[in-house]
Design a protein around this motif. Structure first.
Motif, PDB file in Angstrom:
ATOM      1  N   SER A 154      30.622 -22.145  21.674  1.00 61.94           N
ATOM      2  CA  SER A 154      30.656 -20.875  20.944  1.00 61.94           C
ATOM      3  C   SER A 154      31.710 -20.940  19.834  1.00 61.94           C
ATOM      4  O   SER A 154      32.774 -21.547  20.001  1.00 61.94           O
ATOM      5  N   ILE A 155      31.386 -20.317  18.715  1.00 61.20           N
ATOM      6  CA  ILE A 155      32.288 -20.317  17.548  1.00 61.20           C
ATOM      7  C   ILE A 155      32.379 -18.890  17.010  1.00 61.20           C
ATOM      8  O   ILE A 155      31.352 -18.214  16.881  1.00 61.20           O
ATOM      9  N   VAL A 156      33.589 -18.442  16.710  1.00 57.97           N
ATOM     10  CA  VAL A 156      33.756 -17.137  16.054  1.00 57.97           C
ATOM     11  C   VAL A 156      34.339 -17.367  14.667  1.00 57.97           C
ATOM     12  O   VAL A 156      35.104 -18.309  14.470  1.00 57.97           O
ATOM     13  N   ALA A 157      33.958 -16.513  13.724  1.00 51.94           N
ATOM     14  CA  ALA A 157      34.543 -16.599  12.378  1.00 51.94           C
ATOM     15  C   ALA A 157      35.825 -15.771  12.366  1.00 51.94           C
ATOM     16  O   ALA A 157      35.878 -14.701  12.987  1.00 51.94           O
ATOM     17  N   ILE A 158      36.831 -16.275  11.700  1.00 49.96           N
ATOM     18  CA  ILE A 158      38.097 -15.530  11.626  1.00 49.96           C
ATOM     19  C   ILE A 158      38.614 -15.457  10.189  1.00 49.96           C
ATOM     20  O   ILE A 158      38.225 -16.251   9.330  1.00 49.96           O
ATOM     21  N   GLU A 159      39.511 -14.495  10.009  1.00 50.40           N
ATOM     22  CA  GLU A 159      40.151 -14.285   8.708  1.00 50.40           C
ATOM     23  C   GLU A 159      41.548 -13.756   8.985  1.00 50.40           C
ATOM     24  O   GLU A 159      41.735 -12.999   9.947  1.00 50.40           O
ATOM     25  N   GLU A 160      42.508 -14.157   8.142  1.00 52.20           N
ATOM     26  CA  GLU A 160      43.852 -13.585   8.322  1.00 52.20           C
ATOM     27  C   GLU A 160      43.865 -12.168   7.768  1.00 52.20           C
ATOM     28  O   GLU A 160      43.354 -11.931   6.679  1.00 52.20           O
ATOM     29  N   VAL A 161      44.444 -11.242   8.529  1.00 51.51           N
ATOM     30  CA  VAL A 161      44.527  -9.849   8.073  1.00 51.51           C
ATOM     31  C   VAL A 161      46.004  -9.423   8.089  1.00 51.51           C
ATOM     32  O   VAL A 161      46.808 -10.030   8.799  1.00 51.51           O
TER      33      VAL A 161
END
Ligand code: G1P
Length: 276
Positions: A154-161
């Motif tokens: 499983s892979i999740v997309a991430i972004e710095e916030v």
């Protein structure tokens, strides 16, 4: 290898009331295309041609959008406006659509479990249509599908916030594995800034292996009393492996008025033909 994409679209969209009183929030247009059409295009770019929607009351317009409208086809045939239907026709002709209804709103994990009969025992993508992602080349889902081929987990997309915004997202802690790729060690749904394990927020793109359904079945209600996908993913990470991928591209939170207006302005500048 990845053929199916799941779209949880049962949510109410209360931040856009009254516009979303009888209309699906996923049908809100960014310039001239509804959000859900951007999402399906993204899945197709990743080679996923079977589109599965977990839908609800007031969401009929989504089904109609991906169906044929004979009156409109008849009306528009041979006219100068025909090319305005080109993309939606090609989506309709190349994809298969399935729908099931979520009758109670018990969280994202519950929505995904509701979709299990449409997915079966195979890995699949998930797109939350109100996170609109615009990229220069490969779509975010295509970038993730490439990683899936390599890692098969499983892979999740991430972004710095910004730290003060962690309360809006699932937030991960990870061990860097390679450029832009982390092995998930921890994951918390909507933490206050002081409780957040990092500022790396999950955005609405996932590739999930089908054992996630069992993890969701064993997940107790968490944040806001809902069955959280984040909690099921953490259990999966602890028993095996979940990756988090810092994607390239720009994400707009079209579930908020600010993000929606920003996306509209950006897409108008980027894609609109001034001669039209
Ligand atoms: C959901 C997820 C959250 C994720 C977010 C991305 O939350 O539960 O982990 O960070 O989508 O948009 P929602 O925005 O539905 O509250």
């Amino acid at each position: 290898m990845l053929k199916k994409c799941l779209y949880p679209v049962a949510g109410y969209g209360t931040r856009f009331l009254p516009a979303t009183k009888s209309m699906a929030k996923e049908m809100l247009p960014i310039v001239d295309k509804p959000l859900i059409q951007y999402a399906v295009k993204e899945a197709m770019d990743a080679g996923m041609y079977q589109q599965a929607f977990v839908t609800g009351r007031t969401k009929r317009s989504i089904e109609d959008h991906f169906d044929i409208s004979y009156e409109l086809e008849n009306e528009i045939r041979g006219s100068g406006k025909e090319d305005r239907l080109a993309e939606i026709r090609s989506i309709r002709d190349n994809c298969v659509f399935t729908y099931t209804r979520q009758t109670e709103m018990k969280g994202l994990g519950h929505a995904i479990l509701t979709g299990e009969p449409m997915i079966g025992d195979e890995p699949f993508g998930v797109i939350l249509a109100d996170d609109l992602c615009i990229t220069e080349e490969d779509s975010v889902m295509k970038q993730m599908a490439g990683l899936y081929k390599q890692f098969r987990c499983s892979i999740v997309a991430i972004e710095e916030v910004p730290a003060e915004e962690t309360y809006k997202y699932g937030v991960i802690a990870g061990e860097q594995f390679q450029d832009n790729l982390f092995k998930v060690l921890d994951m918390v749904e909507k933490p206050a800034p002081q409780d957040a394990p990092s500022n790396m927020a999950i955005i609405g793109r996932y590739i999930l292996t089908p054992d996630i359904f069992d993890y969701i079945r064993n997940t107790k209600p968490g944040t806001n009393g809902e069955i959280q996908l984040t909690d099921a993913l953490l259990a999966q990470a602890k028993n095996g492996c979940v990756m988090a991928y810092k994607f390239s591209g720009r994400r707009f939170d079209c579930g908020s008025l600010h993000g929606y207006v920003e996306a509209t302005n950006y897409c108008y500048e980027k894609f609109h033909d001034p001669s039209e």
